[in-house]
Structure formats: structure tokens, C-alpha cells
Design an enzyme around this catalytic site. Sequence first.
Site, PDB file in Angstrom:
ATOM      1  N   ASP A 167      -0.168   5.128   0.953  1.00 47.60           N
ATOM      2  CA  ASP A 167      -0.425   6.053   2.062  1.00 47.60           C
ATOM      3  C   ASP A 167      -0.534   5.296   3.381  1.00 47.60           C
ATOM      4  OD1 ASP A 167      -1.694   8.903   0.702  1.00 47.60           O
ATOM      5  OD2 ASP A 167      -1.622   7.120  -0.539  1.00 47.60           O
ATOM      6  N   ASP A 209       0.871  -1.166   0.000  1.00 49.24           N
ATOM      7  CA  ASP A 209       0.000   0.000   0.000  1.00 49.24           C
ATOM      8  C   ASP A 209       0.917   1.227   0.000  1.00 49.24           C
ATOM      9  OD1 ASP A 209      -2.350   1.652   0.490  1.00 49.24           O
ATOM     10  OD2 ASP A 209      -1.661   1.772   2.560  1.00 49.24           O
ATOM     11  N   ASP A 242      -1.560  -0.823   6.042  1.00 54.17           N
ATOM     12  CA  ASP A 242      -1.759  -0.290   7.390  1.00 54.17           C
ATOM     13  C   ASP A 242      -3.210  -0.253   7.843  1.00 54.17           C
ATOM     14  OD1 ASP A 242      -2.162   1.948   5.438  1.00 54.17           O
ATOM     15  OD2 ASP A 242      -2.568   3.067   7.275  1.00 54.17           O
TER      16      ASP A 242
END
Length: 214
Positions: A9, A7, A167
Site C-alpha cells: 500500500d 511494501d 513509502d
Amino acid sequence: MKLIIFDLDGTLLDTLQDLGDSCNAILEHYGYPTHPLVAYKKFVGNGVQKLIERALPEKARTTETITALLAAFKTYYEQKPISHTKPYTGIIPLLQELKSLGYLISVASNKYHEAVIPLMQQYFPDISFDLVLGHRSGHPAKPDPAIVLDSIETLGVNKQNCFYVGDSSVDMDTANNASVTAIGVTWGFRDEDELKEHGAQYIIHRPQELLGII
């Protein structure tokens, strides 16, 4: 050959302040209430359209309003003169080591593709990613597994040799929907409990810990 898909961001890049500042600037311009930076940890993760929708008051979430603010946000974010975005500590050494060890590395982000490419060029100019994909028009956003499956097919690897690192719950759901190994990181925008609740098979607290899993 093993593939590690990241991922962007909250995983590779700390973009929260720039996202929050940009969204607040657009909300203020259109006369809507703004939000503290911490609120944006829950607003991000499903793409910029969902970010705008979540930031707006519920009664203002019309298609017309969201469309107008989305266009304004993209313009502001891409031209923002002061950037607070930066790679998380330890990310660049990790990426360098992964490449030196012969792993394939790629990015699969819900950030719109046109914004992902310049960020990658700016913050990772010396890292040779094998594939970089943001959210593309006409393609489903995560947690739909399409972006991961596209990456696997493009790079010619087996699912058993693919790891998805992110995240948020969106990332863990994406990995599980694609039937690849889900690795949650705790330095991003969401907490460890959320990652576990959404099926993280591994949790890491520092980038270098990834090497002990793959």
C-alpha cells in the site's frame, strides 16, 4: 542474486481511497465520526488494527470496540463493490523489467495476508513475484524486521544484496532494523522529510529511478 522487497500500500498500489472509504463506512455504521481522505495517509502503515484504532475517537479505543470494527472492516473491504485501487504509474513496467533482468522481487506488507493475496492476483496477474507476504497471525508487524528476514531466508539471499522499497517511516524503520538498504518513494502516502528522518538511504520520485540504485 539481488532481492528487491516492496511494501504494497502506497508503494505498488494506490489503495488509499478504498481503505478510507471502507473505514468511514464502518465508523458511520457504528455511529462514530468519519474522516477526510487525506487523514488516512497518516492512519495507514501499521496494519488494519492500528488503522481502526487511529480512526476511532480516543475514548472509544477499547479492545472490544476495536475488535468489533476490525471484523466489520475486513468483511466490508473484501466485499466492497466499487474499487478505486490501482498500481501506481510506472510500477508494472518496472516490475517487468526487474524480472527480465533476473532480479528476485517480493512483497512484505502490514496488510493482513488474506487481503494481500487477492490484490496481487487481481492487479499483478502477469508478474511472477518470488514471494508475497502480508501480516500473518502470530507474526510481528513492521517495523519489526521479521517479515524481511523471513523473506531473505526463504529466498536464500544475503542482506548485502537486499533492498527494501517503501513509502513510509514504518518501511524505512523496517529496512534499517533488518540491516538492508532502505529506499523511500515519494509517490505514496507520506512525504520525503519523513522518509529521510527515518533513515532512507535513497529517495526516488519515479519507479524507473530504482534501476539506477540497484
